[in-house]
Design a protein around this motif. Structure first.
Motif, PDB file in Angstrom:
ATOM      1  N   THR A 190       0.834  -1.205   0.000  1.00 30.64           N
ATOM      2  CA  THR A 190       0.000   0.000   0.000  1.00 30.64           C
ATOM      3  C   THR A 190       0.870   1.257   0.000  1.00 30.64           C
ATOM      4  O   THR A 190       1.783   1.399   0.807  1.00 30.64           O
ATOM      5  N   GLY A 191       0.606   2.167  -0.939  1.00 26.96           N
ATOM      6  CA  GLY A 191       1.321   3.428  -1.004  1.00 26.96           C
ATOM      7  C   GLY A 191       2.634   3.404  -1.748  1.00 26.96           C
ATOM      8  O   GLY A 191       3.278   4.450  -1.894  1.00 26.96           O
ATOM      9  N   LEU A 192       3.032   2.241  -2.262  1.00 29.24           N
ATOM     10  CA  LEU A 192       4.301   2.160  -2.989  1.00 29.24           C
ATOM     11  C   LEU A 192       4.103   2.527  -4.458  1.00 29.24           C
ATOM     12  O   LEU A 192       3.031   2.276  -5.031  1.00 29.24           O
ATOM     13  N   ASP A 193       5.146   3.086  -5.078  1.00 27.53           N
ATOM     14  CA  ASP A 193       5.090   3.352  -6.506  1.00 27.53           C
ATOM     15  C   ASP A 193       5.225   2.026  -7.257  1.00 27.53           C
ATOM     16  O   ASP A 193       5.635   1.015  -6.686  1.00 27.53           O
ATOM     17  N   PRO A 194       4.854   1.996  -8.555  1.00 25.92           N
ATOM     18  CA  PRO A 194       4.862   0.733  -9.307  1.00 25.92           C
ATOM     19  C   PRO A 194       6.197  -0.006  -9.284  1.00 25.92           C
ATOM     20  O   PRO A 194       6.241  -1.237  -9.180  1.00 25.92           O
ATOM     21  N   ARG A 195       7.315   0.719  -9.379  1.00 26.88           N
ATOM     22  CA  ARG A 195       8.613   0.053  -9.379  1.00 26.88           C
ATOM     23  C   ARG A 195       8.889  -0.613  -8.026  1.00 26.88           C
ATOM     24  O   ARG A 195       9.328  -1.763  -7.958  1.00 26.88           O
ATOM     25  N   SER A 196       8.626   0.108  -6.933  1.00 27.12           N
ATOM     26  CA  SER A 196       8.837  -0.459  -5.601  1.00 27.12           C
ATOM     27  C   SER A 196       7.903  -1.635  -5.346  1.00 27.12           C
ATOM     28  O   SER A 196       8.273  -2.618  -4.703  1.00 27.12           O
ATOM     29  N   ARG A 197       6.676  -1.531  -5.870  1.00 22.65           N
ATOM     30  CA  ARG A 197       5.716  -2.624  -5.692  1.00 22.65           C
ATOM     31  C   ARG A 197       6.220  -3.895  -6.370  1.00 22.65           C
ATOM     32  O   ARG A 197       6.173  -4.982  -5.798  1.00 22.65           O
ATOM     33  N   ARG A 198       6.754  -3.758  -7.579  1.00 21.58           N
ATOM     34  CA  ARG A 198       7.258  -4.940  -8.285  1.00 21.58           C
ATOM     35  C   ARG A 198       8.503  -5.509  -7.610  1.00 21.58           C
ATOM     36  O   ARG A 198       8.720  -6.728  -7.621  1.00 21.58           O
ATOM     37  N   THR A 199       9.313  -4.646  -7.023  1.00 22.81           N
ATOM     38  CA  THR A 199      10.456  -5.134  -6.257  1.00 22.81           C
ATOM     39  C   THR A 199       9.983  -5.975  -5.084  1.00 22.81           C
ATOM     40  O   THR A 199      10.544  -7.052  -4.804  1.00 22.81           O
ATOM     41  N   MET A 200       8.944  -5.521  -4.397  1.00 27.38           N
ATOM     42  CA  MET A 200       8.396  -6.283  -3.288  1.00 27.38           C
ATOM     43  C   MET A 200       7.823  -7.605  -3.769  1.00 27.38           C
ATOM     44  O   MET A 200       7.951  -8.640  -3.097  1.00 27.38           O
ATOM     45  N   TRP A 201       7.192  -7.612  -4.938  1.00 28.72           N
ATOM     46  CA  TRP A 201       6.662  -8.867  -5.480  1.00 28.72           C
ATOM     47  C   TRP A 201       7.777  -9.888  -5.688  1.00 28.72           C
ATOM     48  O   TRP A 201       7.623 -11.066  -5.359  1.00 28.72           O
ATOM     49  N   ASP A 202       8.892  -9.423  -6.235  1.00 29.01           N
ATOM     50  CA  ASP A 202      10.028 -10.328  -6.458  1.00 29.01           C
ATOM     51  C   ASP A 202      10.535 -10.890  -5.132  1.00 29.01           C
ATOM     52  O   ASP A 202      10.864 -12.083  -5.038  1.00 29.01           O
ATOM     53  N   ILE A 203      10.602 -10.039  -4.125  1.00 25.27           N
ATOM     54  CA  ILE A 203      11.071 -10.487  -2.813  1.00 25.27           C
ATOM     55  C   ILE A 203      10.118 -11.508  -2.217  1.00 25.27           C
ATOM     56  O   ILE A 203      10.531 -12.566  -1.704  1.00 25.27           O
ATOM     57  N   ILE A 204       8.827 -11.220  -2.290  1.00 27.04           N
ATOM     58  CA  ILE A 204       7.816 -12.121  -1.716  1.00 27.04           C
ATOM     59  C   ILE A 204       7.848 -13.481  -2.403  1.00 27.04           C
ATOM     60  O   ILE A 204       7.846 -14.533  -1.757  1.00 27.04           O
ATOM     61  N   ARG A 205       7.902 -13.465  -3.727  1.00 26.05           N
ATOM     62  CA  ARG A 205       7.934 -14.736  -4.455  1.00 26.05           C
ATOM     63  C   ARG A 205       9.209 -15.497  -4.141  1.00 26.05           C
ATOM     64  O   ARG A 205       9.209 -16.727  -4.032  1.00 26.05           O
ATOM     65  N   GLY A 206      10.312 -14.770  -3.964  1.00 27.75           N
ATOM     66  CA  GLY A 206      11.576 -15.412  -3.632  1.00 27.75           C
ATOM     67  C   GLY A 206      11.539 -16.093  -2.276  1.00 27.75           C
ATOM     68  O   GLY A 206      12.181 -17.129  -2.074  1.00 27.75           O
ATOM     69  N   LEU A 207      10.806 -15.527  -1.329  1.00 24.11           N
ATOM     70  CA  LEU A 207      10.685 -16.152  -0.018  1.00 24.11           C
ATOM     71  C   LEU A 207      10.049 -17.531  -0.114  1.00 24.11           C
ATOM     72  O   LEU A 207      10.411 -18.459   0.618  1.00 24.11           O
ATOM     73  N   VAL A 208       9.099 -17.663  -1.018  1.00 18.48           N
ATOM     74  CA  VAL A 208       8.431 -18.954  -1.204  1.00 18.48           C
ATOM     75  C   VAL A 208       9.334 -19.909  -1.983  1.00 18.48           C
ATOM     76  O   VAL A 208       9.529 -21.059  -1.591  1.00 18.48           O
ATOM     77  N   ASP A 209       9.889 -19.432  -3.086  1.00 25.17           N
ATOM     78  CA  ASP A 209      10.685 -20.293  -3.952  1.00 25.17           C
ATOM     79  C   ASP A 209      11.999 -20.706  -3.313  1.00 25.17           C
ATOM     80  O   ASP A 209      12.436 -21.858  -3.458  1.00 25.17           O
ATOM     81  N   ASP A 210      12.651 -19.778  -2.606  1.00 26.54           N
ATOM     82  CA  ASP A 210      13.989 -20.055  -2.077  1.00 26.54           C
ATOM     83  C   ASP A 210      13.974 -20.596  -0.651  1.00 26.54           C
ATOM     84  O   ASP A 210      14.830 -21.397  -0.289  1.00 26.54           O
ATOM     85  N   ARG A 211      13.012 -20.164   0.144  1.00 28.59           N
ATOM     86  CA  ARG A 211      13.003 -20.535   1.568  1.00 28.59           C
ATOM     87  C   ARG A 211      11.861 -21.457   1.935  1.00 28.59           C
ATOM     88  O   ARG A 211      11.827 -22.005   3.036  1.00 28.59           O
ATOM     89  N   GLY A 212      10.888 -21.632   1.018  1.00 25.89           N
ATOM     90  CA  GLY A 212       9.787 -22.552   1.282  1.00 25.89           C
ATOM     91  C   GLY A 212       8.780 -22.073   2.301  1.00 25.89           C
ATOM     92  O   GLY A 212       8.011 -22.868   2.856  1.00 25.89           O
ATOM     93  N   VAL A 213       8.750 -20.757   2.580  1.00 25.25           N
ATOM     94  CA  VAL A 213       7.788 -20.253   3.549  1.00 25.25           C
ATOM     95  C   VAL A 213       6.407 -20.177   2.916  1.00 25.25           C
ATOM     96  O   VAL A 213       6.243 -20.250   1.696  1.00 25.25           O
ATOM     97  N   THR A 214       5.416 -20.032   3.764  1.00 27.86           N
ATOM     98  CA  THR A 214       4.037 -19.857   3.319  1.00 27.86           C
ATOM     99  C   THR A 214       3.652 -18.400   3.526  1.00 27.86           C
ATOM    100  O   THR A 214       3.907 -17.833   4.589  1.00 27.86           O
ATOM    101  N   ILE A 215       3.049 -17.796   2.518  1.00 26.62           N
ATOM    102  CA  ILE A 215       2.644 -16.393   2.586  1.00 26.62           C
ATOM    103  C   ILE A 215       1.124 -16.311   2.595  1.00 26.62           C
ATOM    104  O   ILE A 215       0.455 -16.855   1.710  1.00 26.62           O
ATOM    105  N   PHE A 216       0.586 -15.618   3.603  1.00 23.38           N
ATOM    106  CA  PHE A 216      -0.838 -15.304   3.652  1.00 23.38           C
ATOM    107  C   PHE A 216      -0.952 -13.813   3.389  1.00 23.38           C
ATOM    108  O   PHE A 216      -0.555 -12.990   4.221  1.00 23.38           O
ATOM    109  N   LEU A 217      -1.480 -13.464   2.231  1.00 19.16           N
ATOM    110  CA  LEU A 217      -1.442 -12.090   1.725  1.00 19.16           C
ATOM    111  C   LEU A 217      -2.842 -11.500   1.657  1.00 19.16           C
ATOM    112  O   LEU A 217      -3.760 -12.122   1.114  1.00 19.16           O
TER     113      LEU A 217
END
Length: 334
Positions: A190-217
Motif C-alpha cells: 500500500t502506497g508504494l510506486d509501481p517500481r517499488s511494488r514490483r520489487t516487493m513482489w520479487d522479494i515475496i515470491r523469492g521467499l516462497v521459492d527459495d526458503r519454502g515459507v508460506t505467505i498469507f497475503l
C-alpha cells in the motif's frame, strides 16, 4: 495474545520461530481454519469462514474495505481471539498452542513497524534481541537480510530518511529475523510506486521459492494477487464467496468473448449468420462471440469461419480479469 512488548517492534516480535533445523511436517497444511467467526457488538465481521493453505504457497485474501481481511489476519496471528471456530497453523492449535503458533509465524501489518530513531541495522539487531538470538547470530542474520533486501548501503542511515519502498523492505526484513514458517502480509505494498511494488513482489515470491515459507497475503491490488498468489479467496460481508486459482475464478465470471473485425459489411453479415448469441457492431464492423477463453473454443470459431470461407481482418480475445471477479462477487457490484 500476551506479550511484554509494545511499540513498533511488537508486531514483529509477536512471532518467534522454532530453532533452525527443526523438523517440519511437509504433509500438514500451513494453515487450516474451520468456522472462524468474529463480531464487534452487533456488527458481524466474520461469519464462519473455512481456510486451507498448503505449505510453501502464496494465498491471497481479497475483499472490499470492511470485508474482514485484517480481522482474519489478527485472529490467525493470535492478536485477537475468535468468537467461534478453530484453526491450526504450522501444525499447532491456534488456542491451545498459541505460543507455538507465535514462534512459527511472522506478521507485517498495513503500517510500518520500523523504529524511525534507529538505523536499518539497529532495527534488525533489536529484533534479534527480542527473539533471544545470540549477539553473533543476530549480527549474522542482520547482515544477511540487509544484503537480501538490498539495504547494505543504507544500513547505517536513520530509518526516518528512508523512502516508502525502503521502509517496507526493512519492515519485511524485520519479520524474517525470527525465520518464520508462515508470514502474514497485510496489504504490504500500500502506497508504494509501481517500481517499488514490483520489487516487493520479487522479494515475496523469492521467499516462497527459495526458503519454502508460506505467505498469507491480503491486498487491495488485484494485479498483485494475480501475479503472486497460488490460490485466491474472495471475502465479502464476512463470508468467503469464492476460492480458487486466478484462472479458475476468472472462468466463473461471464463476459469473455472473441472479437472479430471485418473489412466490409458483407463479410460481417456472413459471419454473423454462422454463430448464435453474438453481439455485432455494424459501424465498427465487429462481431463478439461468447467464449470461455479456451484454445478449443478459439479453434472451433476459426474452423467455422474457414469452412465458410469468411475471412476476418482482426481477432482479439477478451477474458474476465480479477477486476471483473472482484466487482461481480463483492458488494461493490451490488
Amino acid at each position: 495474545m500476551t506479550t511484554p512488548l509494545s511499540g513498533p517492534a511488537a508486531t514483529h516480535a509477536s512471532a518467534r520461530t522454532s530453532p533452525p533445523g527443526a523438523v517440519r511436517t511437509a504433509t500438514e497444511p500451513a494453515i487450516t481454519a474451520t468456522g472462524l467467526a468474529k463480531s464487534y457488538g452487533d456488527k458481524v465481521v466474520l461469519d464462519g469462514i473455512d481456510l486451507h493453505v498448503p505449505e510453501g504457497t502464496v494465498f491471497a485474501l481479497l475483499g472490499p474495505n470492511g470485508a474482514g481481511k485484517t480481522t482474519t489476519v489478527q485472529i490467525l496471528s493470535t492478536l485477537v481471539p475468535a468468537d467461534a471456530g478453530e484453526a491450526r497453523l504450522a501444525g499447532h492449535d491456534l488456542v491451545g498452542e498459541a505460543d507455538a503458533v507465535r514462534r512459527a509465524i511472522g506478521v507485517t501489518g498495513q503500517f510500518s513497524a520500523v523504529d524511525n530513531l534507529l538505523t536499518a541495522e539497529e532495527n534488525l539487531l533489536l529484533m534479534a534481541d527480542l527473539h533471544h538470538l545470540s549477539r553473533r547470530e543476530g549480527r549474522r542474520r542482520a547482515t544477511e537480510l540487509l544484503r537480501r533486501f538490498d539495504l547494505t548501503e543504507a544500513a547505517t542511515g536513520p530509518a526516518a530518511t528512508f523512502s516508502g519502498g525502503m521502509r517496507r523492505k526493512l519492515d519485511l526484513a524485520m519479520t524474517l529475523v525470527g525465520d518464520p514458517r508462515v508470514i502474514f502480509l497485510d496489504e504490504p505494498t500500500t502506497g508504494l510506486d509501481p517500481r517499488s511494488r514490483r520489487t516487493m513482489w520479487d522479494i515475496i515470491r523469492g521467499l516462497v521459492d527459495d526458503r519454502g515459507v508460506t505467505i498469507f497475503l491480503t491486498t487491495q491490488y488485484l494485479e498483485e494477487a494475480d501475479q503472486l498468489a497460488d490460490r485466491i479467496a474472495v471475502l465479502d460481508g464476512g463470508h468467503l464467496v469464492a476460492e480458487g486459482t486466478a484462472e479458475e475464478l476468472k472462468r466463473r465470471i461471464p463476459g469473455g468473448h472473441i472479437r472479430l473485425r471485418f473489412a466490409d459489411p458483407g463479410r460481417l453479415e456472413s459471419a454473423a449468420a454462422l454463430f448464435t448469441a453474438t453481439k455485432r457492431d455494424d459501424e465498427a464492423l465487429t462481431l463478439h462471440i461468447p467464449s470461455d477463453g479456451s484454445v478449443p473454443t478459439l479453434r472451433a470459431v476459426l474452423d467455422i469461419l474457414d469452412g465458410a470461407s469468411v475471412e476476418a481482418d482482426e481477432l482479439t480475445i477478451h477474458t474476465p480479469d480479477l477486476d471483473d471477479v472482484f466487482l461481480t462477487l463483492t458488494g461493490s457490484a451490488r
